[in-house]
Design a protein around this motif. Structure first.
Motif, short mmCIF file in Angstrom:
data_model
loop_
_atom_site.label_atom_id
_atom_site.label_comp_id
_atom_site.label_asym_id
_atom_site.label_seq_id
_atom_site.Cartn_x
_atom_site.Cartn_y
_atom_site.Cartn_z
N VAL A 1 37.82 33.80 46.30
CA VAL A 1 37.27 33.58 45.05
C VAL A 1 36.94 34.81 44.26
O VAL A 1 36.87 34.92 43.06
CB VAL A 1 35.99 32.69 45.03
CG1 VAL A 1 36.49 31.40 45.45
CG2 VAL A 1 34.86 33.15 45.84
N GLY A 2 36.42 35.83 45.24
CA GLY A 2 36.18 37.17 44.69
C GLY A 2 37.38 37.72 43.98
O GLY A 2 37.14 38.47 42.96
N PHE A 3 38.30 37.88 44.67
CA PHE A 3 39.66 38.42 44.15
C PHE A 3 40.07 37.83 42.95
O PHE A 3 40.23 38.45 41.86
CB PHE A 3 40.85 38.02 45.13
CG PHE A 3 42.17 38.67 44.57
CD1 PHE A 3 42.43 39.87 44.62
CD2 PHE A 3 43.08 37.74 44.02
CE1 PHE A 3 43.73 40.33 43.94
CE2 PHE A 3 44.01 38.30 43.34
CZ PHE A 3 44.24 39.45 43.54
N GLN A 4 39.56 36.65 42.66
CA GLN A 4 40.16 35.89 41.39
C GLN A 4 39.15 36.03 40.35
O GLN A 4 39.50 36.31 39.14
CB GLN A 4 40.13 34.12 41.65
CG GLN A 4 41.14 33.95 42.79
CD GLN A 4 41.34 32.41 42.64
OE1 GLN A 4 41.83 31.58 41.67
NE2 GLN A 4 41.37 31.90 43.90
N ILE A 5 38.02 36.50 40.61
CA ILE A 5 36.85 37.00 39.28
C ILE A 5 37.29 38.49 39.15
O ILE A 5 37.35 38.77 37.85
CB ILE A 5 35.66 37.09 40.06
CG1 ILE A 5 35.12 35.59 40.24
CG2 ILE A 5 34.53 37.70 38.82
CD1 ILE A 5 33.67 35.26 40.79
N VAL A 6 37.50 39.14 40.30
CA VAL A 6 37.88 40.73 40.00
C VAL A 6 39.41 40.73 39.19
O VAL A 6 39.52 41.50 38.20
CB VAL A 6 38.22 41.36 41.40
CG1 VAL A 6 38.71 42.67 41.20
CG2 VAL A 6 36.60 41.55 41.98
N GLU A 7 40.18 39.80 39.46
CA GLU A 7 41.41 39.90 38.74
C GLU A 7 41.38 39.93 37.20
O GLU A 7 42.00 40.51 36.39
CB GLU A 7 42.34 38.71 39.44
CG GLU A 7 43.77 38.80 38.83
CD GLU A 7 44.33 37.30 39.30
OE1 GLU A 7 44.00 36.41 39.60
OE2 GLU A 7 45.77 37.65 39.48
N THR A 8 40.43 38.81 36.72
CA THR A 8 40.21 38.81 35.44
C THR A 8 39.69 40.06 34.83
O THR A 8 39.88 40.34 33.88
CB THR A 8 39.12 37.66 35.09
OG1 THR A 8 39.32 36.46 35.95
CG2 THR A 8 38.84 37.22 33.63
N LEU A 9 38.47 40.58 35.65
CA LEU A 9 38.03 42.01 35.10
C LEU A 9 38.97 43.04 34.84
O LEU A 9 39.12 43.50 34.01
CB LEU A 9 37.06 42.20 36.26
CG LEU A 9 35.73 41.58 36.16
CD1 LEU A 9 34.80 41.93 37.19
CD2 LEU A 9 34.71 42.12 34.67
N ARG A 10 40.12 43.08 35.97
CA ARG A 10 40.80 44.33 35.71
C ARG A 10 42.07 43.96 35.05
O ARG A 10 42.79 44.82 34.80
CB ARG A 10 41.30 44.44 37.55
CG ARG A 10 39.92 44.73 38.38
CD ARG A 10 40.57 45.58 39.69
NE ARG A 10 41.41 46.58 39.38
CZ ARG A 10 42.35 47.05 40.42
NH1 ARG A 10 42.67 46.46 41.22
NH2 ARG A 10 42.86 48.41 40.18
N THR A 11 42.02 42.65 34.48
CA THR A 11 43.22 42.32 33.75
C THR A 11 42.93 42.90 32.17
O THR A 11 43.62 43.66 31.24
CB THR A 11 43.46 41.03 33.31
OG1 THR A 11 43.76 40.24 34.74
CG2 THR A 11 44.47 40.68 32.33
#
Lengths: 431, 508, 597
Positions: free
Chosen positions: C134-144
């Motif tokens: 789940v952490g990765f999926q939040i980070v992914e949004t940020l880094r997009t």
């Protein structure tokens, strides 16, 4: 690791997945919902007077005394709209017609001049006499004495190929029926009773799929050809057994090809068992037998019919392969695989001996596969809800045109958003 | 996890035991070791029969004989093939490796090709490309493998060899192939009409140019890649890998991949010296490959940035590809001497056997020889099983694209590339673990046919000849081996599944 | 994807995606929708799913779009993001702070998605990718949307997870979705949606898939967040209770058209359009008819105490009870390597003849298990189970046959409870055929009578289930269960799959039939308000135990057991003023229990 993994990811679930979602696209379900709701809403609007009694969507078309289409009729109407399936059906029909008309069936003789396969003079190197305008520089259409040519002993190849077609179809049909019977019985018993019955039946199935069908088939083929010797049959009985070799082989092969179907039926039953109408029937007092035959099997019919069809196509190629390695059908019977095997040495000088039987194997297998595909689509209510990319582009043009006309009158904004086309979009990113 | 593996192993051994018992019983009735003696007019016929019975213990009931056989088998005595009186152990020594080579090559190639095309077909759902792929996979599905194998052997291989001996360019064929290539790429890349036309023209011209170049310059008779070819191809791949896995925005990953490609190309020259002065073997090759991968990892690490891993991965894929190119280039350098060898006489595409007997080959030429032999049987197997993967993968991908988390990914603003490669692909590949073992077993079956047709001295052919010769022991060995391979395939699939799916891996 | 990088609140990060229209203050109009129309290419024509929708949304405001299924409420919002299915097309105008969303190119839209507008979807179970943490999926949004290094992104993600009250965020960062509960997953979805501080948040049925107590916690969280972020929120829901809890303004949709648009107060208290009035009238309202909350008598409920189960209630008459459960335990046996599961234990329950008892609980509480055991679909492991005088505790298949005449069951999913391959007439007639051996004209007549009694036209007997609407199918299900005039009816969530207006009609029919036939009924539901309408007594289940049994009035007004209290306070009522009061009570209970699901 839970048992789920075992149940959900068995190899046959692969086919199941295909089965369930041959074309289940990203938006299939959503569209499905929309389409339904759309229909419901639309008809509610048109029939507002009747709809009031039961509310929106309910009571659609209630006043009419229309008997609805049964599931079978719906499947059939979808099937006959499937172009590939019709192509397959017609081709298969023509192949059967050709073979039966030319070589007869059983004791009834056919129309072709050669009814007994005998050797004779090799004319023109045994070249086919069939000529069709435009192919190979031929000017007119002609059948000639040996349309498919002759083999090295001067035997008419057309007659042999047609007999081979009959044998192959016979084997495919019997094999399909046998495998269907075993597969459905095993699969439904395992899926319905679960627990120990399931465990035992599935272990047995696993046992059979451990070996490639061709290997098991070769062993069974050898076994079948050994039957007269093993039962100590006299010459007459031996001859009659040999005559009926294709039937025996088909039954034997049917005993190994049922595994895939059994697993599919089982997983279908496992799903169906969770459906509430099964509990409903149980509460109504239905017996196991009634539940299986009246409630569950009719709902698994799609899986059974589709895979029964595909089984038959697999049977055609399996029989041909076995005959090719001499563990299938041999003299006095002729099958397509045997023809290829028998004439192997002559292919470089007489290539037609290779092409004709091959062509018919492929025609038969391909037609059956297409029929199976058509059935699959017909039984799956979700298929073909999505128009093709081309149809969509056309539809969009139509929308823009109508919007354009509308905006000329009113002042509405006309920006058309083609945002849904994400699938089309994707390659622009990928590239 | 250990308990799980132990359980599956126990189950596999049990299954094998029951399988061998049942098969032994079936073979007892299917095979008749006395067949050649029954019609024998020799006066000492009865004596011969008695000898045979004594040799094969035929006077013992089969279920007892089974346990005799089992005891021997477990102690490493696999029995004999009585016709030649050769021990099974000797017969199978070379055969196992040959068959495994064939089946593995075919499995890997069909997975790679089938999965890729299935994925693209799913992404282009309901386009002409999708329909065409579906039709072709249906066609391949309907082809009997023995027919394809004979076709390849009798018509393709011999035709190609004839052509190589006296090349004349068949222009209509070249143009047709170029059109097909144009249509394929236009369909696969898709897009708006204008873009599809551009792609079609581009692919058409490139294919035509490559064919024309290869045919007119005589490249087909002396195929080489050369440093220029390696350079161009590696850089192209580096660009492709970066675009697909990192995105062109990620400059660091792009530079890492490009640097690796250039470095690999430059290293071609010193490597030629190494290959010249040192006799190569597989140990060397693997060592060099490991070295190149390590170098690539270092390059990726040095370019670093926040996403070091992506740079490293891209560089390593590039390095792998460049290394393979250098290897192939060196192998192809032996083409002319190979082609002129007395055993080949200008007909390099082999149709019989797994290697040319009596060929005086060094390491490189041996690889070339192996390649020319394995090509056609592998192609036959791939053509058949590839269709299964295409259809399967298409279905799996469509199912995944239908999932809510794909919509979530789009709603997050991810590019379509990331949605497909990162979110859809990995989930769509998971169920593959359950189809591979099944297909692997099918391929083993297919190998029986191809080995017979191409005259490979492999296990499949051994099975057929032993069945023909009524020899039980080699057939039983084959059955145990095949069953064992199937069990291992299933175990590996289970294991892989557990590794890639966190739902099973974590708190299993 | 690129544009002018601009500084933002992420002081160390450069924004990759464009900001549209600059910063917003509370009260600014952030979204201006005009004549938004969504069409789908269905069959061979364009079907209009949303027609000429126009509204404005201000920063900090919650706009609820309500409507029943098929009203176009979801598609109207998805079209803002370009997330329509491939056959959908949107026309009209949607202006996000000066940027036109309709007709925007996919590249530009991508910078808006997740950045300016983000979405919370309905199913937290399936809306998160199962193979990434789940952490990765939040980070992914940020880094997009931001050029930000992974470490900083992780820190920000953990901050977000803390904001949505994920327990132990550092640890949870590395968890996979399947390791979190439904409520926690929905919190992750919210954190992900808030990651880039969007101007507009679309919440598409954010609590529909959740249990009511979890829903209460998520609603509480969303209320807190709307104070902290300045985003405008579009709340899409069919649940008038949720609307009353959250919304400032409301749009009511029907068949793709906006039928009414107004403030929360206007819509709830002075609905103008007949559809809105009908919709509001259909919504069951908890404790609606309670006159006063002052009582003279002590509450007549019994609760589970430490270690002692709820005792059997006293018999009201001498007649054999319709259903009697004495210390019953129901166990799902060990299957493969899945351990056995005790779904219900120490159940004491008596349903008198002709009495309707409601059984309430959340998903997994074991309420359905009890219903299924009562019709002998599940065996009873311990205790004694008697139905209308038949002891079916250890009955064999044969012994069960006469018993089956005395019970009927109505299932939740009307789509699944009828055999799709049988005309509905045959489904209805099956019990008659099996028990009374009726055939031909006799059977026909009885089936027609039953159709009459559930107010369906007789011609419908030849239809197949797929040709019927959900409400019609549920009527067929009821007709079937009543075919043998049973003494006991088990109604297992009979209305949960239906839209509220259909639900209201089915409930009305049910009450009517109950009076007419006089059967006893165990009415199972997760919805207290529904149960309150039909039953005289209510039993509350929690984790396989009955925790409280008592008179309906007492349960809904004076619950004794803490779980019942929490359950009751969690139910949002469709009345903004009352809900405001209830909300305080609810939040207090959540605070007290420190429950984060």
């Amino acid at each position: 690791m839970s048992n789920d993994r075992f149940q959900n990811n068995e190899p046959d679930d692969a086919d199941r997945l295909e089965q369930a979602l041959p074309d289940g696209p990203q938006a299939d379900r959503e569209i499905g919902v929309d389409a339904n709701d759309a229909g419901e809403a639309a008809s509610a609007r048109t029939g507002e007077a009747t709809a009031d009694a039961y509310g929106r969507g309910e009571g659609v078309g209630e006043g009419q005394e229309v008997q609805g289409l049964s599931q079978g009729q719906i499947v059939w109407s979808r099937f006959i709209r499937h172009r590939g399936a019709i192509f397959g059906l017609v081709t298969l029909g023509l192949v059967i017609l050709l073979s039966v008309l030319s070589m007869g069936i059983g004791p009834i003789p056919g129309l072709w001049r050669v009814q007994e396969i005998t050797s004779g003079d090799v004319i023109d190197g045994g070249r086919p006499t069939l000529s069709v305008p435009g192919i190979g520089g031929a000017t007119g259409f002609a059948i000639g004495a040996n349309p498919f040519g002759q083999d090295s002993l001067g035997r008419d190849y057309f007659a042999q190929v047609m007999l081979g077609v009959q044998t192959s179809l016979l084997v495919a049909f019997i094999l399909g029926i046998v495998a269907l019977l075993i597969g459905v019985t095993v699969g439904s018993a395992a899926g319905f009773y679960r627990g120990k019955v399931d465990m035992a039946l599935m272990r047995f199935t696993d046992l059979i799929i451990t070996l490639p069908v061709i290997v098991l088939g070769a062993v069974l083929g050898a076994l079948v050809s050994r039957v007269p010797l093993r039962i100590g049959a006299g010459p007459e009985l031996t001859a009659s057994i040999r005559e009926n070799m294709p039937v025996m082989l088909a039954v034997a092969l049917g005993c190994i090809l049922w595994t895939g179907l059994a697993r599919l039926v089982r997983s279908e039953f496992l799903t169906l068992r969770e459906r509430e109408f099964v509990d409903s029937a149980r509460v109504a007092g239905a017996s196991d037998w009634r539940i299986i035959t009246k409630h569950m099997l009719p709902n698994a019919i799609g899986v059974i019919v589709v895979n029964g069809t595909l089984l038959m196509s697999a049977a055609v190629t399996l029989e041909a392969a076995l005959s090719f390695v001499n563990f299938g059908i041999g003299p006095p019977n002729i099958s397509l695989g045997y023809l290829i095997s028998d004439n192997q040495g002559a292919f470089s000088t007489r290539p037609w001996l290779f092409w004709w039987p091959g062509l018919f194997i492929i025609l038969i297998a391909l037609s059956i596969n297409f029929i199976g595909d058509g059935l699959r689509d017909a039984f799956d209510p979700r298929t073909k809800k999505i128009p093709s990319a081309r149809a969509m582009a056309k539809a969009e043009k139509q929308l823009v045109a109508s919007r354009g006309a509308a905006s000329a009158q009113s002042n509405g904004a006309t920006a058309v958003q083609s945002n849904g086309a994400t699938a089309v979009q994707s390659k622009e990113d990928a590239s | 996890m250990a308990r799980f593996i132990a359980r599956r192993l126990a189950l596999a051994v049990g299954t094998l035991f029951v399988l061998s018992f049942l098969m032994y019983g079936l073979l007892e009735f299917a095979l008749d070791p006395l067949v050649d003696l029954r019609e024998n007019p020799a006066p000492n016929r009865q004596e011969l029969i008695d000898n045979r019975i004594r040799l094969l213990n035929l006077d013992v009931p089969w279920y007892q004989r089974y346990f005799l056989w089992l005891g021997n088998f477990l102690t490493g005595d696999f029995g004999i093939a009585w016709r030649t009186m050769q021990p099974v152990a000797t017969l199978v020594r070379g055969a196992i490796a040959t068959s495994v080579q064939l089946v593995f090559a075919a499995t890997i190639i069909s997975i790679l090709l089938g999965v890729t095309i299935g994925l693209v077909s799913a992404l282009r759902q309901y386009t002409s490309f999708d329909y065409a792929i579906t039709f072709v996979s249906f066609l391949l599905y309907s082809l009997p493998i023995f027919w394809v194998a004979v076709l390849l052997k009798q018509f393709l291989a011999i035709g190609a060899n004839d052509y190589l001996q006296s090349p004349t360019v068949n222009w209509p064929l070249v143009v047709i192939l170029s059109i097909v290539s144009g249509l394929f790429w236009a369909g696969a890349l898709g897009g708006k009409r204008a873009k599809r036309i551009q792609v079609f023209v581009g692919a058409f011209v490139v294919t035509l140019a490559v064919f024309a170049g290869a045919l007119l310059t005589g490249w087909v008779n002396n195929p080489t890649i050369g440093i220029v070819g390696i350079g161009v191809l590696s850089v192209a791949l580096a660009l492709g890998v970066s675009a697909l896995f990192a995105g062109m925005n990620n400059k660091r990953a792009l530079y890492a991949a490009l640097t690796t490609a250039v470095l690999g190309t430059v290293l071609w020259w010193p490597l030629q010296w190494l290959f010249f002065y040192v006799e190569m073997n597989w140990l060397w090759i693997i060592g060099l490959l490991a070295l190149s991968l390590a170098l690539a990892a270092l390059i990726g690490w040095l370019f670093g940035g926040p996403d070091r891993q992506i740079s490293i991965r891209g560089a390593m894929i590039t390095a792998l590809f460049t290394s393979v190119l250098i290897f192939v280039d060196r192998v192809l350098q032996t083409w002319v001497p190979y082609n002129n060898a007395p055993q080949i006489r200008g007909r390099p595409l082999a149709t019989i056997g797994a290697s040319t007997p009596g060929l005086n080959a060094d390491f490189w030429m041996a690889q070339l020889d192996r390649a020319t032999h394995i090509m056609l049987p592998t192609l036959a197997l791939v053509l058949i099983s590839f269709a299964t993967y295409v259809r399967y993968q298409r279905g799996a991908m469509l199912e995944v694209l239908n999932q809510d988390y794909i919509r979530t990914a789009r709603a997050k603003g991810l590019s379509e590339r990331v949605v497909i490669v990162r979110h859809a692909l990995r989930n769509a590949l998971m169920p593959l673990a359950s189809i591979v073992p099944v297909d692997f077993i099918t391929l083993i079956g297919g190998a029986v046919i191809t080995e017979t047709i191409f005259g490979w001295a492999g296990m499949g052919r051994l099975f057929i000849t032993s069945m023909d010769g009524q020899e039980v022991d080699p057939v039983m060995f084959y059955i145990i081996l095949t069953g064992g391979l199937a069990m291992i395939a299933n175990l590996v699939a289970d294991f892989l599944y557990a590794v890639i799916d966190p739902r099973i891996r974590v708190n299993a | 994807m690129s544009s002018t990088p601009s500084r933002s609140v992420f002081t160390d990060a450069i924004k990759l995606s464009k900001d549209t229209g600059g910063p917003v203050a509370k009260g600014d109009v952030i979204l201006d929708v005009k004549d938004l129309t969504v069409r789908f290419w269905v069959g061979q024509e364009w079907f209009t799913a949303v027609e000429n929708m126009s509204y404005q949304l201000r920063a900090g405001e919650v706009l609820a779009i309500v409507g029943e299924s098929g009203s176009g409420k979801t598609q109207s919002s998805m079209s803002l993001l370009g997330l329509l299915p491939p056959t959908g097309r949107a026309t009209g105008s949607a202006d996000l702070k000066g940027t036109e969303l309709v007709g925007m190119s996919i590249q530009e839209l991508r910078e808006v998605r997740g950045n300016e507008i983000s979405v919370i979807f309905q199913e937290p179970m399936t809306a998160l990718n199962p193979v990434y943490t789940v952490g990765f999926q939040i980070v992914e949004t940020l880094r997009t949307h931001y050029l930000i290094n992974p470490g900083a992104a992780k820190e920000r993600a953990i901050d977000l997870m803390r904001m949505v009250e994920i327990p132990d965020p550092e640890d949870s960062f590395n968890k996979f979705p399947h390791q979190l509960s439904g409520g926690q997953r929905q919190r992750i979805m919210i954190a992900q949606a808030l990651a880039c501080e969007p101007k507009l948040l679309i919440a598409d049925e954010p609590t529909t898939a959740l249990d009511v107590t979890v829903q209460a916690e998520i609603l509480k969280l969303m209320r807190q967040l709307r104070e902290r972020v300045s985003a405008g929120i579009i709340l899409i829901t069919h649940d008038m209770g949720v609307v009353a809890d959250m919304a400032d303004r409301i749009i009511v949709m029907k068949d793709g058209r906006v039928v009414e648009h107004g403030s929360s107060d206007e819509i709830f208290n002075h609905p103008q359009h007949p559809y809105t009035q009908q919709l509001l009238a259909s919504v069951p309202h908890l404790a609606e008819h309670v006159e006063s909350t002052e009582f003279d008598t002590p509450p007549r409920t019994v609760i589970e105490a430490e270690g002692t189960p709820v005792p059997l209630n006293e018999p009201l008459s001498d007649a054999a009870p319709a259903l009697l459960m004495e210390d019953v335990a129901i166990v799902y046996p060990k299957q493969g390597r899945r351990a056995e599961f005790r779904a219900a234990e120490h159940i004491n329950l008596r349903v008198e003849q002709g009495e309707v008892v409601g059984l309430v609980g959340e998903s997994g509480s074991g309420k359905t298990t009890i219903g299924r055991a009562a019709v002998a679909l599940l065996p009873v492991r311990e205790g004694r189970l008697t139905v209308a005088g038949h002891d079916i505790t250890n009955a064999s298949m044969k012994e069960l046959k006469p018993f089956r005449k005395t019970v009927g069951i109505v299932f939740q999913d009307p789509g699944s409870s009828l055999n799709p391959r049988l005309p509905v007439g045959e489904s209805i007639g099956e019990p008659l055929l099996l028990h009374e051996g009726l055939k031909g004209a006799d059977l026909s007549r009885r089936v027609e009578d039953l159709l009459d009694s559930v107010h369906l036209p007789r011609s419908m007997r030849n239809r197949y289930p797929h040709e019927l609407s959900g409400g019609q199918r549920q009527r067929i299900g009821i007709a079937r269960s009543l075919a043998l005039n049973p003494k006991l009816l088990i109604a297992d969530e009979p209305t949960s799959a239906l839209d509220v207006s259909v639900q209201a009609r089915v409930l009305k029919l049910f009450k009517e039939l109950q009076e007419q036939y006089g059967f006893a009924c165990l009415f199972i539901s997760h919805d207290l308000a529904v149960v309150e309408q039909v039953s005289t007594r209510i039993a509350v289940m929690h984790r396989g135990h009955l925790v409280e049994v008592g008179d309906t009035l007492d349960i809904v007004t004076r619950p004794q057991h803490p779980y019942t209290q929490r359950l009751l306070s969690a139910v949002p009522v469709p009345d903004p003023a009352e809900q405001r009061k209830r909300r305080e009570l609810r939040d207090a209970i959540i605070e007290r229990e420190h429950l984060v699901s």
